[in-house]
Write a protein that holds these residues in place. Structure first.
Motif, PDB file in Angstrom:
ATOM      1  N   LYS A 144      49.584  52.227  34.201  1.00  0.00           N
ATOM      2  CA  LYS A 144      48.772  51.216  34.897  1.00  0.00           C
ATOM      3  C   LYS A 144      48.072  50.365  33.843  1.00  0.00           C
ATOM      4  CE  LYS A 144      44.707  54.112  35.000  1.00  0.00           C
ATOM      5  NZ  LYS A 144      43.688  54.810  35.675  1.00  0.00           N
ATOM      6  N   VAL A 145      47.564  49.220  34.256  1.00  0.00           N
ATOM      7  CA  VAL A 145      46.819  48.383  33.318  1.00  0.00           C
ATOM      8  C   VAL A 145      45.384  48.907  33.231  1.00  0.00           C
ATOM      9  CG1 VAL A 145      48.180  46.297  33.697  1.00  0.00           C
ATOM     10  CG2 VAL A 145      46.192  46.758  35.136  1.00  0.00           C
ATOM     11  N   MET A 146      44.618  48.386  32.275  1.00  0.00           N
ATOM     12  CA  MET A 146      43.252  48.884  32.134  1.00  0.00           C
ATOM     13  C   MET A 146      42.406  48.447  33.333  1.00  0.00           C
ATOM     14  SD  MET A 146      40.803  48.737  28.875  1.00  0.00           S
ATOM     15  CE  MET A 146      39.227  49.568  28.920  1.00  0.00           C
ATOM     16  N   GLU A 147      41.680  49.398  33.886  1.00  0.00           N
ATOM     17  CA  GLU A 147      40.854  49.109  35.060  1.00  0.00           C
ATOM     18  C   GLU A 147      39.403  49.447  34.788  1.00  0.00           C
ATOM     19  OE1 GLU A 147      42.856  51.647  37.798  1.00  0.00           O
ATOM     20  OE2 GLU A 147      44.059  50.033  38.637  1.00  0.00           O
ATOM     21  N   MET A 148      38.521  48.747  35.472  1.00  0.00           N
ATOM     22  CA  MET A 148      37.083  49.013  35.347  1.00  0.00           C
ATOM     23  C   MET A 148      36.603  49.595  36.670  1.00  0.00           C
ATOM     24  SD  MET A 148      34.309  48.701  33.468  1.00  0.00           S
ATOM     25  CE  MET A 148      32.596  49.033  33.903  1.00  0.00           C
ATOM     26  N   PRO A 149      36.008  50.804  36.622  1.00  0.00           N
ATOM     27  CA  PRO A 149      35.449  51.338  37.868  1.00  0.00           C
ATOM     28  C   PRO A 149      34.187  50.568  38.236  1.00  0.00           C
ATOM     29  CG  PRO A 149      35.082  52.875  36.048  1.00  0.00           C
ATOM     30  CD  PRO A 149      35.790  51.691  35.478  1.00  0.00           C
ATOM     31  N   VAL A 150      34.110  50.075  39.453  1.00  0.00           N
ATOM     32  CA  VAL A 150      32.948  49.260  39.844  1.00  0.00           C
ATOM     33  C   VAL A 150      32.300  49.772  41.129  1.00  0.00           C
ATOM     34  CG1 VAL A 150      33.659  47.104  38.741  1.00  0.00           C
ATOM     35  CG2 VAL A 150      34.487  47.640  41.012  1.00  0.00           C
ATOM     36  N   SER A 151      31.028  49.601  41.206  1.00  0.00           N
ATOM     37  CA  SER A 151      30.266  49.877  42.420  1.00  0.00           C
ATOM     38  C   SER A 151      28.894  49.258  42.217  1.00  0.00           C
ATOM     39  CB  SER A 151      30.132  51.378  42.672  1.00  0.00           C
ATOM     40  OG  SER A 151      29.241  51.945  41.743  1.00  0.00           O
ATOM     41  N   GLU A 152      28.046  49.314  43.240  1.00  0.00           N
ATOM     42  CA  GLU A 152      26.708  48.745  43.112  1.00  0.00           C
ATOM     43  C   GLU A 152      25.900  49.493  42.046  1.00  0.00           C
ATOM     44  OE1 GLU A 152      24.714  48.426  46.842  1.00  0.00           O
ATOM     45  OE2 GLU A 152      23.268  46.984  46.070  1.00  0.00           O
ATOM     46  N   GLN A 153      26.336  50.719  41.778  1.00  0.00           N
ATOM     47  CA  GLN A 153      25.636  51.555  40.793  1.00  0.00           C
ATOM     48  C   GLN A 153      25.697  51.022  39.372  1.00  0.00           C
ATOM     49  OE1 GLN A 153      26.839  55.616  40.691  1.00  0.00           O
ATOM     50  NE2 GLN A 153      26.120  56.049  42.736  1.00  0.00           N
ATOM     51  N   VAL A 154      26.546  50.039  39.111  1.00  0.00           N
ATOM     52  CA  VAL A 154      26.618  49.507  37.737  1.00  0.00           C
ATOM     53  C   VAL A 154      25.363  48.702  37.394  1.00  0.00           C
ATOM     54  CG1 VAL A 154      29.139  49.452  37.560  1.00  0.00           C
ATOM     55  CG2 VAL A 154      27.915  47.460  38.421  1.00  0.00           C
ATOM     56  N   LEU A 155      24.643  48.253  38.415  1.00  0.00           N
ATOM     57  CA  LEU A 155      23.412  47.484  38.159  1.00  0.00           C
ATOM     58  C   LEU A 155      22.376  48.391  37.489  1.00  0.00           C
ATOM     59  CD1 LEU A 155      23.194  45.471  41.469  1.00  0.00           C
ATOM     60  CD2 LEU A 155      23.419  44.491  39.207  1.00  0.00           C
ATOM     61  N   GLY A 156      21.760  47.850  36.461  1.00  0.00           N
ATOM     62  CA  GLY A 156      20.740  48.626  35.743  1.00  0.00           C
ATOM     63  C   GLY A 156      21.324  49.559  34.708  1.00  0.00           C
ATOM     64  N   ARG A 157      22.637  49.428  34.450  1.00  0.00           N
ATOM     65  CA  ARG A 157      23.284  50.348  33.516  1.00  0.00           C
ATOM     66  C   ARG A 157      23.671  49.647  32.211  1.00  0.00           C
ATOM     67  NH1 ARG A 157      25.432  54.984  35.663  1.00  0.00           N
ATOM     68  NH2 ARG A 157      25.433  55.505  33.462  1.00  0.00           N
ATOM     69  N   VAL A 158      23.849  50.484  31.172  1.00  0.00           N
ATOM     70  CA  VAL A 158      24.261  49.960  29.862  1.00  0.00           C
ATOM     71  C   VAL A 158      25.589  50.609  29.486  1.00  0.00           C
ATOM     72  CG1 VAL A 158      23.566  49.610  27.466  1.00  0.00           C
ATOM     73  CG2 VAL A 158      21.814  49.784  29.234  1.00  0.00           C
ATOM     74  N   PHE A 159      26.577  49.763  29.143  1.00  0.00           N
ATOM     75  CA  PHE A 159      27.915  50.248  28.805  1.00  0.00           C
ATOM     76  C   PHE A 159      28.298  49.800  27.397  1.00  0.00           C
ATOM     77  CE2 PHE A 159      27.710  49.590  33.371  1.00  0.00           C
ATOM     78  CZ  PHE A 159      28.208  50.781  33.881  1.00  0.00           C
ATOM     79  N   ASP A 160      29.297  50.466  26.842  1.00  0.00           N
ATOM     80  CA  ASP A 160      29.820  49.981  25.554  1.00  0.00           C
ATOM     81  C   ASP A 160      30.828  48.861  25.819  1.00  0.00           C
ATOM     82  OD1 ASP A 160      32.190  51.146  26.325  1.00  0.00           O
ATOM     83  OD2 ASP A 160      32.258  52.629  24.726  1.00  0.00           O
ATOM     84  N   GLY A 161      31.473  48.401  24.768  1.00  0.00           N
ATOM     85  CA  GLY A 161      32.383  47.264  24.897  1.00  0.00           C
ATOM     86  C   GLY A 161      33.616  47.542  25.724  1.00  0.00           C
ATOM     87  N   LEU A 162      33.896  48.827  25.980  1.00  0.00           N
ATOM     88  CA  LEU A 162      35.075  49.163  26.789  1.00  0.00           C
ATOM     89  C   LEU A 162      34.688  49.574  28.211  1.00  0.00           C
ATOM     90  CD1 LEU A 162      37.290  51.191  24.283  1.00  0.00           C
ATOM     91  CD2 LEU A 162      37.603  48.851  25.024  1.00  0.00           C
ATOM     92  N   GLY A 163      33.395  49.468  28.519  1.00  0.00           N
ATOM     93  CA  GLY A 163      32.944  49.775  29.876  1.00  0.00           C
ATOM     94  C   GLY A 163      32.589  51.232  30.101  1.00  0.00           C
TER      95      GLY A 163
END
Lengths: 461, 197
Positions: free
Chosen positions: A79-98
């Motif tokens: 599969k291609v690279m995917e980013m898991p998303v939800s409302e929970q990403v708000l207020g979070r800090v990720f590295d350059g790869l998510g």
């Protein structure tokens, strides 16, 4: 997502810069996600750049340092690279790869979205409208940011673009509506101190709650920088089109992104274009910038503010040059203003927001906005001419009106342009300051504004 | 009339004049200060409004900071609690898988895993690895897959198989651990949804 996973190949033909060539592969797809496993069991991510003759060229995001031909294996995930998303990403800090780097668990995904995004159907696009208030007078007053717009900041090495970026991230808001607003901030190849500044700045102002931070540090592998803007935009699109929020995406520094692209291109031995950047730099940049916009029947919007440092302050350099072709205007920071201690050092004579007119005016900001902005532009431009003239003939050789324009130039820079790092001005305050500056001129010099506005807003001394 | 009375009159006159002058000066001063006060009233009001507006702005900023940080803090604590519970569910599931009966349905599962592995790798010439518990199950199934042989080396896993092509160039991990790992985000989502009702 399936439980099946992919085949692991152990025939590594070559390791070249950030690339790994895997031999004997079958049924591998372009852009497929690859897990590289090192001899000590460490896993690194990569993607397929090229397939042919049972060989696959894999770009390793986390770099190839420490990898050897023997003992390294590559698992093609299917599969291609995917980013898991939800409302929970708000207020979070990720590295350059998510990946989460704030000590909290990975967010529970609502969806997994391809980080390359689906191209927007041009027919479904809505023209950018309505204004985003940044609280920075020069932007709100003269280079208004419009929802769905892409408006880059062209800066130079060492200038205050990151301070400005953080200020915009803290203060930006949509006014006059109850629609939700979010900021996605992607730092690409920034120093640790800068990343900390961004994080602290959002935390202390309480703005982190409605923000998502992606931090790719200067000492992180350069190749990761290719992914950072894409994961950031994937999250932004989810927040905008699935959750109906207005999202401002700040990408800093896109020059580091282009450098990473050049590194890969050189490793692939591609024919270099201008200054060694690949010939497809324009196309590649457009795959990022063109993700800004609004869609018909969708409530949210994605607005982009990419920041790039121009090498040697050269605006004709391929990165600002090609960026300017794609985006809808630019905000240029001036070295002279920066040296004078003016913050934000925006050179308005070189800056432009092409679709500003569609985001301002009666019902959006104020009826006199466009005209007072034009008048300020005109007066400041004239002030610059007078300054040049004064440098030759001296102040004694100037007329009374010329001297007034000199005052306007100073007033513009000291009162309107100059602003505190924590000073959040409303649009009314900004427009009031614009009137204050041009009120230094006699009324008959105000040729860009209607008499009714002069009667209403001109500030007699 | 003596010299004294003339002097007294003069002094009195001077005093009267001075008194009048002082009163007049005082009246002027009063008038002037009233005028100044009236003039400064509007600028004072403007200054007062400005200070009030700045104070309000600062208060709103502080309120935003405090509420924002408190909201985030409570959300983060909730995330940690949910994660802790998810971890417990996973541990229970792993314990259940470890003690699962190697019965007929399990045998069917292993058979489908071998078939899936052969399809994925693209060759039936494979070496199959498994753990000590599943060894007999796998061994009994290999007759259905010509070209497949069981490796003498055992692997440490919950169950399932790991296969590799006979030339060693391709490997495929189809253990229960690997499958659990791959599906982890989806399972976490399901568990979290159940927690939230």
């Amino acid at each position: 997502m399936s439980a099946q996973g992919g085949v692991q190949y152990s025939k590594i033909a070559e390791i070249k810069g950030p690339l790994v060539v895997v031999d004997g592969v079958e049924s591998v797809a372009f852009d497929e996600l690859v897990e590289i496993q090192t001899t000590d069991g460490q896993r690194r991510l990569g993607k397929v750049l090229e397939v042919g003759n049972r060989k696959a060229i894999v770009q390793v995001f986390e770099g190839t340092t420490g990898l050897s031909v023997s003992g390294t294996s590559a698992k093609f995930v299917g599969k291609v690279m995917e980013m898991p998303v939800s409302e929970q990403v708000l207020g979070r800090v990720f590295d350059g790869l998510g990946r989460a780097i704030d000590g909290l668990p990975e967010p529970i995904a609502d969806k997994f979205i391809d980080i390359n995004g689906a191209p927007m159907n041009p027919e479904q696009r809505e023209y950018p409208r309505d204004f985003i208030q940044t609280g920075v007078s020069v932007i709100d007053g003269m280079l208004t940011l419009v929802r769905g717009q892409k408006l880059p900041i062209f800066s130079g090495s060492g200038m205050s673009h990151n301070i400005l970026a953080a200020q915009i991230a803290r203060q930006a808001a949509v006014v006059g509506t109850s629609d939700e607003f979010a900021v996605v901030f992607a730092a690409i190849g920034v120093q640790y101190s800068e990343a900390e500044y961004f994080r602290r700045s959002l935390e202390e102002s309480g703005a982190l709650k409605r923000s998502v931070l992606f931090l790719n540090l200067a000492d992180d592998p350069a190749i990761e920088r290719i992914i950072t803007p894409r994961v950031a935009l994937t999250v932004a699109e989810y927040l905008a089109y699935d959750l109906g929020m207005h999202v401002l995406v700040i990408l800093t520094d896109m020059t580091n992104y282009a450098e990473a692209l050049r590194e890969i291109s050189a490793a692939r031995e591609e024919v270099p274009g201008r200054k060694g950047y690949p010939g497809y730099l324009y196309t590649d940049l457009s795959t990022i910038y063109e993700r800004a916009g609004r869609l018909r029947d969708k409530k949210g919007s994605v607005t982009q503010m990419p920041i790039l440092t121009m090498p040697s302050d050269d605006i004709t350099h391929p990165i600002p040059d090609l960026t300017g072709y794609i985006t809808e205007g630019q905000i240029v920071l001036g070295r002279d203003l920066f040296r004078q201690g003016v913050y934000p050092p925006v050179n308005i004579l070189m800056s432009l927001s092409r679709i500003m007119k569609d985001g301002i005016g009666e019902g959006r900001t104020r009826g006199d906005h466009q005209e007072i902005s034009n008048q300020n532009y005109d007066a400041y431009s004239r002030a610059q001419e007078v300054r040049a003239l004064a440098g030759i003939v001296g102040k004694a050789g100037l007329t009374g009106v010329d001297l007034k324009y000199l005052e306007v130039g100073d007033g513009f820079e000291k009162e309107f342009l100059t602003q505190g790092v924590d000073e959040n001005r409303t649009i009314d305050e900004t427009l009031g300051l614009q009137w204050k500056v041009v009120s230094l001129l006699p009324k008959n010099e105000l040729t860009k504004v209607k008499d009714k506005f002069i009667d209403q807003y001109y500030q007699e001394r | 009339m003596g010299i004294d009375s003339a002097l007294e009159k003069t002094v009195e006159k001077i005093l009267q004049n001075t008194e009048q002058q002082i009163i007049s000066n005082l009246k002027d001063a009063l008038k002037s200060s009233q005028q100044t006060l009236a003039n400064s009233q509007s600028s004072l009001e403007q200054e007062y409004d400005k200070i009030l507006a700045e104070g309000k702005k600062e208060a709103e900023k502080l309120e935003k900071q405090i509420i924002g940080n408190a909201d985030l803090d409570s959300r983060n604590k909730q995330l940690l609690l949910v994660e802790e519970s998810i971890e417990k569910v996973f541990q229970k599931a792993i314990a259940k898988l470890q003690t699962a009966d190697r019965n007929e349905s399990y045998s069917k599962l292993i058979s489908s895993l071998i078939k899936e592995s052969i399809d994925t790798i693209g060759t039936s010439e494979i070496i199959v690895q498994t753990n000590s518990k599943d060894k007999s199950v796998v061994q009994s199934l290999l007759s259905k897959f010509p070209g497949a042989t069981l490796s003498a080396d055992q692997i440490d896993c919950l169950g399932g198989i790991r296969v590799q092509s006979k030339d060693g160039s391709m490997k495929f991990d189809n253990t229960l651990d690997a499958r659990l790992d791959r599906l982890n985000p989806l399972i976490r989502k399901d568990i979290a949804t159940k927690f939230r009702g």
